[in-house]
Design a protein around this motif. Sequence first.
Motif, mmCIF file in Angstrom:
data_model
loop_
_atom_site.group_PDB
_atom_site.id
_atom_site.type_symbol
_atom_site.label_atom_id
_atom_site.label_comp_id
_atom_site.label_asym_id
_atom_site.label_seq_id
_atom_site.Cartn_x
_atom_site.Cartn_y
_atom_site.Cartn_z
ATOM 1 N N TYR A 48 0.809 -1.204 0.000
ATOM 2 C CA TYR A 48 0.000 0.000 0.000
ATOM 3 C C TYR A 48 0.848 1.263 0.000
ATOM 4 O O TYR A 48 1.934 1.306 0.583
ATOM 5 N N THR A 49 0.319 2.278 -0.665
ATOM 6 C CA THR A 49 0.871 3.615 -0.521
ATOM 7 C C THR A 49 0.462 4.144 0.849
ATOM 8 O O THR A 49 -0.685 3.995 1.272
ATOM 9 N N THR A 103 -3.617 3.634 1.422
ATOM 10 C CA THR A 103 -4.466 3.629 0.240
ATOM 11 C C THR A 103 -3.936 2.618 -0.765
ATOM 12 O O THR A 103 -2.748 2.303 -0.771
ATOM 13 N N TYR A 123 -4.290 3.333 -3.953
ATOM 14 C CA TYR A 123 -3.967 4.135 -5.116
ATOM 15 C C TYR A 123 -2.464 4.365 -5.234
ATOM 16 O O TYR A 123 -1.766 4.443 -4.237
ATOM 17 N N TYR A 124 -2.016 4.515 -6.451
ATOM 18 C CA TYR A 124 -0.594 4.774 -6.712
ATOM 19 C C TYR A 124 -0.211 6.162 -6.223
ATOM 20 O O TYR A 124 0.811 6.356 -5.580
ATOM 21 N N ALA A 175 -2.205 9.466 -4.293
ATOM 22 C CA ALA A 175 -3.444 9.913 -3.661
ATOM 23 C C ALA A 175 -3.125 11.089 -2.760
ATOM 24 O O ALA A 175 -2.355 10.939 -1.805
ATOM 25 N N THR A 210 -5.718 13.336 -1.647
ATOM 26 C CA THR A 210 -6.895 13.808 -0.938
ATOM 27 C C THR A 210 -7.350 12.797 0.106
ATOM 28 O O THR A 210 -7.173 11.591 -0.038
ATOM 29 N N SER A 237 -10.204 11.634 0.907
ATOM 30 C CA SER A 237 -11.209 10.645 0.519
ATOM 31 C C SER A 237 -10.621 9.420 -0.169
ATOM 32 O O SER A 237 -11.285 8.384 -0.277
ATOM 33 N N GLU A 238 -9.393 9.515 -0.632
ATOM 34 C CA GLU A 238 -8.761 8.402 -1.333
ATOM 35 C C GLU A 238 -8.109 7.398 -0.384
ATOM 36 O O GLU A 238 -7.611 6.371 -0.833
ATOM 37 N N TYR A 239 -8.100 7.681 0.877
ATOM 38 C CA TYR A 239 -7.463 6.804 1.867
ATOM 39 C C TYR A 239 -8.535 6.063 2.650
ATOM 40 O O TYR A 239 -9.545 6.635 3.053
ATOM 41 N N ASP A 240 -8.276 4.767 2.861
ATOM 42 C CA ASP A 240 -9.323 3.965 3.473
ATOM 43 C C ASP A 240 -9.103 3.665 4.950
ATOM 44 O O ASP A 240 -10.067 3.386 5.669
#
Length: 123
Positions: A32-33, A99, A101-102, A104, A106, A108-111
């Motif tokens: 993960y990033t 996240t 995502y490669y 991210a 913002t 909202s992009e992190y879980d």
Amino acid sequence: QVQLVESGGGLVQAGGSLRLSCAASGRTLSSYTMAWFRQAPGKEREFVALIGWGGTRTKYADSVKGRFTISRDNAKNTVYLQIDSLKPEDTAVYYCASTQYYIALTRSEYDYWGQGTQVTVSS
């Protein structure tokens, strides 16, 4: 269940340094990033820095470039944020997040998020 736990915050004088840590359980961080965000009183949570899963890809907010360094130790499932030349405007609660995502930048992009660690810089 995924847990991210930050530590290392504290009260420091301007010009000082701190090293924040983010330890993960329930998730292998190497896939993960990871990122650090911060939130000052009365302000929105803002992106500070991210690091890719291999540790070579990093990105920083303009306000912290040259003073903050993000790193990771996948064997320890831990991400770090070295903060040097601290300024009073760095005072905030610092959060780590993960996240898939490669890139991210913002919130909202992190879980997954940690509970935060307080950094207070006195002038």
